[in-house]
Design a protein around this motif. Structure first.
Motif, PDB file in Angstrom:
ATOM      1  N   VAL A 301       0.825  -1.139   0.084  1.00 14.58           N
ATOM      2  CA  VAL A 301       0.141   0.012  -0.044  1.00 14.58           C
ATOM      3  C   VAL A 301       0.729   1.312   0.152  1.00 14.58           C
ATOM      4  O   VAL A 301       1.035   2.616  -1.031  1.00 14.58           O
ATOM      5  CB  VAL A 301      -0.711   0.282   1.316  1.00 14.58           C
ATOM      6  CG1 VAL A 301      -1.432   1.659   1.103  1.00 14.58           C
ATOM      7  CG2 VAL A 301      -1.804  -1.246   1.058  1.00 14.58           C
ATOM      8  N   PHE A 302       1.522   1.331   0.660  1.00 17.51           N
ATOM      9  CA  PHE A 302       2.694   2.675   1.102  1.00 17.51           C
ATOM     10  C   PHE A 302       3.735   2.879  -0.444  1.00 17.51           C
ATOM     11  O   PHE A 302       3.601   3.809  -0.984  1.00 17.51           O
ATOM     12  CB  PHE A 302       3.567   2.182   1.931  1.00 17.51           C
ATOM     13  CG  PHE A 302       4.531   3.582   2.289  1.00 17.51           C
ATOM     14  CD1 PHE A 302       3.745   4.481   2.697  1.00 17.51           C
ATOM     15  CD2 PHE A 302       5.815   3.451   2.105  1.00 17.51           C
ATOM     16  CE1 PHE A 302       4.889   5.450   3.385  1.00 17.51           C
ATOM     17  CE2 PHE A 302       6.511   4.978   2.114  1.00 17.51           C
ATOM     18  CZ  PHE A 302       6.334   5.700   2.936  1.00 17.51           C
ATOM     19  N   ILE A 303       3.866   1.653  -0.609  1.00 12.91           N
ATOM     20  CA  ILE A 303       4.576   1.694  -1.808  1.00 12.91           C
ATOM     21  C   ILE A 303       4.045   2.399  -3.349  1.00 12.91           C
ATOM     22  O   ILE A 303       4.338   2.693  -4.481  1.00 12.91           O
ATOM     23  CB  ILE A 303       5.257   0.229  -3.010  1.00 12.91           C
ATOM     24  CG1 ILE A 303       5.960  -0.809  -1.880  1.00 12.91           C
ATOM     25  CG2 ILE A 303       5.635  -0.030  -4.703  1.00 12.91           C
ATOM     26  CD1 ILE A 303       7.461   0.579  -1.985  1.00 12.91           C
ATOM     27  N   VAL A 371      -2.312  17.864   4.122  1.00 12.85           N
ATOM     28  CA  VAL A 371      -3.524  18.317   5.618  1.00 12.85           C
ATOM     29  C   VAL A 371      -4.349  18.171   4.896  1.00 12.85           C
ATOM     30  O   VAL A 371      -5.547  17.544   5.622  1.00 12.85           O
ATOM     31  CB  VAL A 371      -3.045  20.238   4.517  1.00 12.85           C
ATOM     32  CG1 VAL A 371      -4.550  20.600   4.859  1.00 12.85           C
ATOM     33  CG2 VAL A 371      -2.173  20.784   4.908  1.00 12.85           C
ATOM     34  N   VAL A 372      -4.844  17.250   3.556  1.00 15.34           N
ATOM     35  CA  VAL A 372      -5.725  17.113   3.051  1.00 15.34           C
ATOM     36  C   VAL A 372      -6.097  16.032   3.727  1.00 15.34           C
ATOM     37  O   VAL A 372      -7.495  15.047   4.414  1.00 15.34           O
ATOM     38  CB  VAL A 372      -6.466  16.602   1.858  1.00 15.34           C
ATOM     39  CG1 VAL A 372      -7.445  16.073   1.203  1.00 15.34           C
ATOM     40  CG2 VAL A 372      -6.033  18.235   1.418  1.00 15.34           C
ATOM     41  N   LEU A 385      -3.738   5.362   6.974  1.00 20.34           N
ATOM     42  CA  LEU A 385      -3.078   4.676   6.011  1.00 20.34           C
ATOM     43  C   LEU A 385      -4.033   4.436   4.809  1.00 20.34           C
ATOM     44  O   LEU A 385      -3.764   5.405   3.121  1.00 20.34           O
ATOM     45  CB  LEU A 385      -2.640   3.880   6.125  1.00 20.34           C
ATOM     46  CG  LEU A 385      -1.825   2.841   5.261  1.00 20.34           C
ATOM     47  CD1 LEU A 385      -0.577   3.256   4.801  1.00 20.34           C
ATOM     48  CD2 LEU A 385      -1.312   1.736   5.478  1.00 20.34           C
ATOM     49  N   ASP A 386      -5.353   4.393   4.913  1.00 16.16           N
ATOM     50  CA  ASP A 386      -6.583   4.569   3.847  1.00 16.16           C
ATOM     51  C   ASP A 386      -6.529   5.692   4.057  1.00 16.16           C
ATOM     52  O   ASP A 386      -7.086   5.803   2.357  1.00 16.16           O
ATOM     53  CB  ASP A 386      -8.011   3.702   4.549  1.00 16.16           C
ATOM     54  CG  ASP A 386      -7.447   1.884   4.679  1.00 16.16           C
ATOM     55  OD1 ASP A 386      -6.398   1.538   4.040  1.00 16.16           O
ATOM     56  OD2 ASP A 386      -8.191   1.734   5.092  1.00 16.16           O
ATOM     57  N   LEU A 387      -6.442   6.733   4.385  1.00 18.17           N
ATOM     58  CA  LEU A 387      -6.958   8.453   4.316  1.00 18.17           C
ATOM     59  C   LEU A 387      -6.470   8.542   3.453  1.00 18.17           C
ATOM     60  O   LEU A 387      -6.061   9.385   1.998  1.00 18.17           O
ATOM     61  CB  LEU A 387      -7.038   8.853   5.587  1.00 18.17           C
ATOM     62  CG  LEU A 387      -8.934   8.719   5.893  1.00 18.17           C
ATOM     63  CD1 LEU A 387      -9.312   9.634   7.196  1.00 18.17           C
ATOM     64  CD2 LEU A 387     -10.205   8.905   5.160  1.00 18.17           C
ATOM     65  N   LEU A 388      -4.628   8.299   3.430  1.00 19.69           N
ATOM     66  CA  LEU A 388      -4.024   9.242   2.671  1.00 19.69           C
ATOM     67  C   LEU A 388      -3.786   8.306   1.899  1.00 19.69           C
ATOM     68  O   LEU A 388      -3.358   9.337   0.320  1.00 19.69           O
ATOM     69  CB  LEU A 388      -2.189   8.283   3.557  1.00 19.69           C
ATOM     70  CG  LEU A 388      -1.011   8.873   2.793  1.00 19.69           C
ATOM     71  CD1 LEU A 388      -1.408   9.981   2.725  1.00 19.69           C
ATOM     72  CD2 LEU A 388       0.457   8.257   3.471  1.00 19.69           C
ATOM     73  N   PHE A 389      -3.629   7.040   1.581  1.00 22.08           N
ATOM     74  CA  PHE A 389      -3.886   6.017   0.538  1.00 22.08           C
ATOM     75  C   PHE A 389      -5.127   7.128  -0.594  1.00 22.08           C
ATOM     76  O   PHE A 389      -4.388   7.199  -1.894  1.00 22.08           O
ATOM     77  CB  PHE A 389      -4.293   4.791  -0.091  1.00 22.08           C
ATOM     78  CG  PHE A 389      -4.683   3.987  -0.889  1.00 22.08           C
ATOM     79  CD1 PHE A 389      -2.765   3.091  -1.063  1.00 22.08           C
ATOM     80  CD2 PHE A 389      -5.516   3.504  -1.744  1.00 22.08           C
ATOM     81  CE1 PHE A 389      -3.110   2.718  -2.075  1.00 22.08           C
ATOM     82  CE2 PHE A 389      -5.659   2.917  -2.896  1.00 22.08           C
ATOM     83  CZ  PHE A 389      -4.363   2.144  -3.215  1.00 22.08           C
ATOM     84  N   ALA A 394      -6.172  10.487  -5.120  1.00 23.59           N
ATOM     85  CA  ALA A 394      -6.847  12.000  -5.922  1.00 23.59           C
ATOM     86  C   ALA A 394      -5.969  12.611  -6.575  1.00 23.59           C
ATOM     87  O   ALA A 394      -6.533  13.163  -7.376  1.00 23.59           O
ATOM     88  CB  ALA A 394      -8.008  12.679  -4.633  1.00 23.59           C
ATOM     89  N   PHE A 395      -4.733  13.160  -5.833  1.00 24.50           N
ATOM     90  CA  PHE A 395      -4.492  14.197  -5.749  1.00 24.50           C
ATOM     91  C   PHE A 395      -3.403  13.592  -6.961  1.00 24.50           C
ATOM     92  O   PHE A 395      -3.373  13.971  -8.087  1.00 24.50           O
ATOM     93  CB  PHE A 395      -2.912  14.571  -4.930  1.00 24.50           C
ATOM     94  CG  PHE A 395      -2.126  15.015  -5.423  1.00 24.50           C
ATOM     95  CD1 PHE A 395      -1.806  16.696  -5.482  1.00 24.50           C
ATOM     96  CD2 PHE A 395      -0.779  14.516  -5.984  1.00 24.50           C
ATOM     97  CE1 PHE A 395      -0.657  16.864  -6.118  1.00 24.50           C
ATOM     98  CE2 PHE A 395       0.124  15.238  -6.388  1.00 24.50           C
ATOM     99  CZ  PHE A 395       0.083  16.475  -6.405  1.00 24.50           C
ATOM    100  N   GLY A 396      -2.922  12.144  -7.329  1.00 20.22           N
ATOM    101  CA  GLY A 396      -2.502  12.231  -8.704  1.00 20.22           C
ATOM    102  C   GLY A 396      -3.080  11.163  -9.363  1.00 20.22           C
ATOM    103  O   GLY A 396      -2.906  11.157 -10.712  1.00 20.22           O
ATOM    104  N   THR A 397      -4.742  11.735  -9.232  1.00 17.96           N
ATOM    105  CA  THR A 397      -5.509  11.515 -10.537  1.00 17.96           C
ATOM    106  C   THR A 397      -5.303  10.225 -10.309  1.00 17.96           C
ATOM    107  O   THR A 397      -5.785   9.731 -12.331  1.00 17.96           O
ATOM    108  CB  THR A 397      -5.448  12.256 -11.431  1.00 17.96           C
ATOM    109  OG1 THR A 397      -4.596  11.998 -12.410  1.00 17.96           O
ATOM    110  CG2 THR A 397      -5.620  14.321 -11.207  1.00 17.96           C
ATOM    111  N   VAL A 398      -5.106   9.356  -9.850  1.00 12.65           N
ATOM    112  CA  VAL A 398      -5.443   7.731  -9.741  1.00 12.65           C
ATOM    113  C   VAL A 398      -6.362   7.099  -9.661  1.00 12.65           C
ATOM    114  O   VAL A 398      -7.073   5.904 -10.439  1.00 12.65           O
ATOM    115  CB  VAL A 398      -4.257   7.485  -9.174  1.00 12.65           C
ATOM    116  CG1 VAL A 398      -4.569   5.520  -8.988  1.00 12.65           C
ATOM    117  CG2 VAL A 398      -3.066   7.750  -8.924  1.00 12.65           C
TER     118      VAL A 398
END
Length: 455
Positions: A301-303, A371-372, A385-389, A394-398
């Protein structure tokens, strides 16, 4: 007299607004999102014939225009044919850029491309001059349709036997566009999980994602110069970083997940390799998945978060901080450690201005995601971790998610909409904004240096 002065002032402000290409692009994407939200809010857009509600319609529209792929409802099961057509049209316009589509319409109608429109196109494609912009736009449009067409034909060899002719053709077209535009929307109901071992589907989707994420300027350079040693520095760096990230992440996913019963363990060696390759490609930046993302190990997940943050390459359909930004920062770090005076790659020196832009984009990206994510920990019921994911996606438009998107609160959905919008528009305009500020602040004097201890 005073009224005339005020009117003149207002007109100057309006003209300045209209002639500001970054602002026009930002407002253009925003307008497209709102229009899409209105269309998807119509009862005809859903299979049930009931409106989904404007916020969820706006969320879906933003995810489509920003070629992200995060969804609050199952795209294949919830949206009608009209709704799916609206979504894929938004994806196509968002992936190519609304000015590209506007130019296409103008060319079809036989209208001339004005100077103001050329300035906006120049901004959108990150070009240094306005020479050949219309020709470049035509090339991008034709190559896009050609690549998507070939992808759709290849996918149809698997989708038609499985879903029937009409449905199979529609599925092929939809997923080819979604993959090339790095959107990650699917109408199978479960992404590419049903095709986890299908070589044709997996490789076609992956190749569309990779080609879409390389950037239009790379296509032109490769088609013209053929050999690697003749390519521009930009093309060389994009190809090298892309290859390194795909190979390394494929190996990492395979080694970490091979004994995970929820992902790769129950697959054959061939299918494990294929699934590992697929999951190494899609985080940059198309949100398809062939295994259950929610069951990935935390290390994977982190990778994946790192890969989503890096994203694709400039002037492409992908998001993230971009491969060249990442490459410039890595090369700068290596040069500092080695004690080199300049940052050099393939016997070419990278300018300090590019390094400064790269560091600025990285800093802004990290701050926004952090921040988000922290704000979402207050408003949402999910692990950090799930929220960071979710935020990085969203930021990376993935468009990848660990099940957070459907359960987001109204506040959380608005925040993710803004993050998707920032991720799609931000990298497009940030470098220009910094460059303009830098040029506008040039003075005839410089302050003396002051010593500062860092590290």
């Amino acid at each position: 007299m005073v009224g005339d002065i005020k009117l003149t002032f207002i007109r100057k402000k309006i003209n300045a607004l209209e002639l500001n290409p970054p602002r026009v692009l930002a407002l253009g994407f925003a307008g497209l999102i709102i229009l899409g939200g209105i269309l998807l809010n119509l009862p005809i857009a859903t299979k049930s014939g009931e409106s989904i509600g404007f916020l969820d319609a706006l969320f879906t529209s933003a995810s489509s225009v920003c070629v992200t792929g995060l969804v609050v409802v199952n795209t294949g099961e919830f949206w009608s044919l009209f709704g799916q057509i609206v979504i894929i049209c938004l994806i196509q316009m968002g992936g190519l850029g609304f000015m590209t589509m506007a130019t296409l319409v103008a060319l079809i109608l036989g209208k001339k491309i004005t100077l103001k429109e050329r300035l906006i196109i120049k901004e959108q494609f990150n070009q240094e001059t306005m020479s050949g912009l219309v020709r470049l736009t035509k090339y991008i449009i034709l190559s896009t349709f050609a690549i998507e067409g070939i992808g759709a034909i290849l996918l149809s060899t698997r989708f038609i036997p499985k879903y029937g002719f009409i449905k199979g053709v529609w599925f092929s077209i939809f997923h080819a566009i979604s993959a090339f535009c790095n959107a990650g929307f699917d109408i199978t109901g479960n992404s590419m999980v049903p095709f986890v071992g299908d070589i044709v589907v997996n490789l076609t989707i992956c190749l569309l994602i990779i080609i879409g994420g390389l950037g239009f300027s790379v296509y032109i350079d490769v088609s013209r110069n053929k050999k690697f040693n003749r390519f521009t520095l930009h093309t060389k760096l994009v190809l090298v970083i892309t290859l390194i990230l795909i190979v390394i992440s494929t190996i990492i996913v395979y080694l970490i997940e091979w004994d995970n019963a929820g992902t790769l363990y129950n697959l054959s060696i061939k299918d494990r390799t294929l699934a590992s390759f697929f999951q190494a490609v899609v985080p940059r930046t198309a949100g398809f998945n062939s295994v259950d993302i929610g069951k990935l190990k935390d290390t994977t997940v982190f990778i994946t978060i790192i890969l989503m943050f890096i994203g694709g390459s400039p002037i492409s359909t992908a998001g993230g901080i971009k491969t060249t930004t990442f490459g410039a920062i890595v090369l700068t770090t290596i040069s500092v450690i080695k004690g080199d005076r300049d940052v050099v790659l393939f016997k070419k020196r990278i300018s300090q201005e590019i390094i400064n832009r790269s560091l600025a984009i990285l800093s802004v990206g990290i701050c926004l995601v952090t921040v988000v994510s922290l704000i979402l920990t207050i408003s949402e019921e999910a692990t950090f971790l799930d929220l960071l994911f979710e935020t990085t996606s969203a930021f990376g438009t993935v468009g990848l998610t660990r099940g957070v998107t459907p359960s987001l609160s109204k506040f959380g959905r608005v925040l993710i909409i803004l993050t998707m919008y920032s991720g799609r528009v931000g990298p497009l305009t940030m470098a220009f904004a910094f460059a303009k500020k830098q040029k506008s602040k040039l003075n005839n004097y410089r302050y003396s240096e002051g010593n500062l201890f860092v590290g």
